[in-house]
Design an enzyme around this catalytic site. Sequence first.
Site, PDB file in Angstrom:
ATOM      1  N   ASN A 109       0.833  -1.192   0.000  1.00 17.42           N
ATOM      2  CA  ASN A 109       0.000   0.000   0.000  1.00 17.42           C
ATOM      3  C   ASN A 109       0.874   1.252   0.000  1.00 17.42           C
ATOM      4  O   ASN A 109       1.132   1.816  -1.043  1.00 17.42           O
ATOM      5  CB  ASN A 109      -0.963  -0.003   1.190  1.00 17.42           C
ATOM      6  CG  ASN A 109      -2.107   0.973   1.008  1.00 17.42           C
ATOM      7  OD1 ASN A 109      -2.001   1.957   0.294  1.00 17.42           O
ATOM      8  ND2 ASN A 109      -3.221   0.716   1.655  1.00 17.42           N
ATOM      9  N   ASP A 110       1.349   1.665   1.164  1.00 13.75           N
ATOM     10  CA  ASP A 110       2.107   2.914   1.244  1.00 13.75           C
ATOM     11  C   ASP A 110       3.374   2.899   0.400  1.00 13.75           C
ATOM     12  O   ASP A 110       3.785   3.939  -0.116  1.00 13.75           O
ATOM     13  CB  ASP A 110       2.471   3.228   2.699  1.00 13.75           C
ATOM     14  CG  ASP A 110       1.242   3.600   3.529  1.00 13.75           C
ATOM     15  OD1 ASP A 110       0.230   4.017   2.935  1.00 13.75           O
ATOM     16  OD2 ASP A 110       1.315   3.477   4.763  1.00 13.75           O
ATOM     17  N   VAL A 111       3.998   1.743   0.224  1.00 14.54           N
ATOM     18  CA  VAL A 111       5.272   1.690  -0.507  1.00 14.54           C
ATOM     19  C   VAL A 111       5.110   1.855  -2.022  1.00 14.54           C
ATOM     20  O   VAL A 111       6.093   1.909  -2.745  1.00 14.54           O
ATOM     21  CB  VAL A 111       6.074   0.401  -0.197  1.00 14.54           C
ATOM     22  CG1 VAL A 111       6.433   0.348   1.276  1.00 14.54           C
ATOM     23  CG2 VAL A 111       5.319  -0.823  -0.630  1.00 14.54           C
ATOM     24  N   SER A 135      -0.001   4.638   6.889  1.00 13.93           N
ATOM     25  CA  SER A 135      -0.043   6.104   6.904  1.00 13.93           C
ATOM     26  C   SER A 135      -1.428   6.628   7.253  1.00 13.93           C
ATOM     27  O   SER A 135      -1.577   7.776   7.649  1.00 13.93           O
ATOM     28  CB  SER A 135       0.368   6.662   5.544  1.00 13.93           C
ATOM     29  OG  SER A 135      -0.607   6.323   4.569  1.00 13.93           O
TER      30      SER A 135
END
Length: 180
Positions: A105-107, A146
Amino acid sequence: MAGTQCAAAASPDGCLNNTHGAERAEVIAVAAKFPPEVIGVAAKFPLEEASVEVKFAILPIAGRMPGHMNVLLAEAGVPYEQIFDLEEINEEFSQADVALVIGANDVVHPVARTDKTSPICGMQILNADKAQNVIVIKRGKGAGYSGIENALFFEENCRLCCGSAQGAVAEMIGRIKALS
C-alpha cells in the site's frame, strides 16, 4: 486523485484484460506477513515461458526487518537474479507493461512523490504507478499504515483485485496458461 472511486475493481480474470501481449512485468511483493506460498505461486507465474521478463521489486525496509522480503522470496524459490531493490529497479517501471503489486500500500503510494502536505511526503516508494498497467492484489482498498487512501487505486492504469492474494494469483496463472 484521478477519480472519486477506485478506477477499476475487478476479478483476477478481469485484471488481466489489458495485459495481453505484455513483454515486461514487474512483480512487487511487499508486506510484513507475506505468506511464502503466495510468493511461491507468483514466482511460478508462467510469463517467462511466453518470453516475458519477470522481476521482483522490493523495498529494502519492507517486512519485519531490513532484508525480510529477500529471505521470503529466497525461501519461495525466487532466483536471486530476479530480485531487485528500489535503487536497482525504480527507473524500469516506466518501461514495464505490467506492475503486479501484491499486498502493498504505502510503498507504492505516488503521493509520497507529489504532495508536500502528505504524511508520507519524501518516503521511498516503488514507482509502480509508472507502468503501463498496474494490477494490485490486496484484501481491500483501505488505507495503509499512513492512514491515507492510496491515490494509485484511482489511476486509470490501475486494476484493483480485492481478496486473497494466493487465490487471485492462482486464478491469474490459470488464465495466462489458458491464453498460451
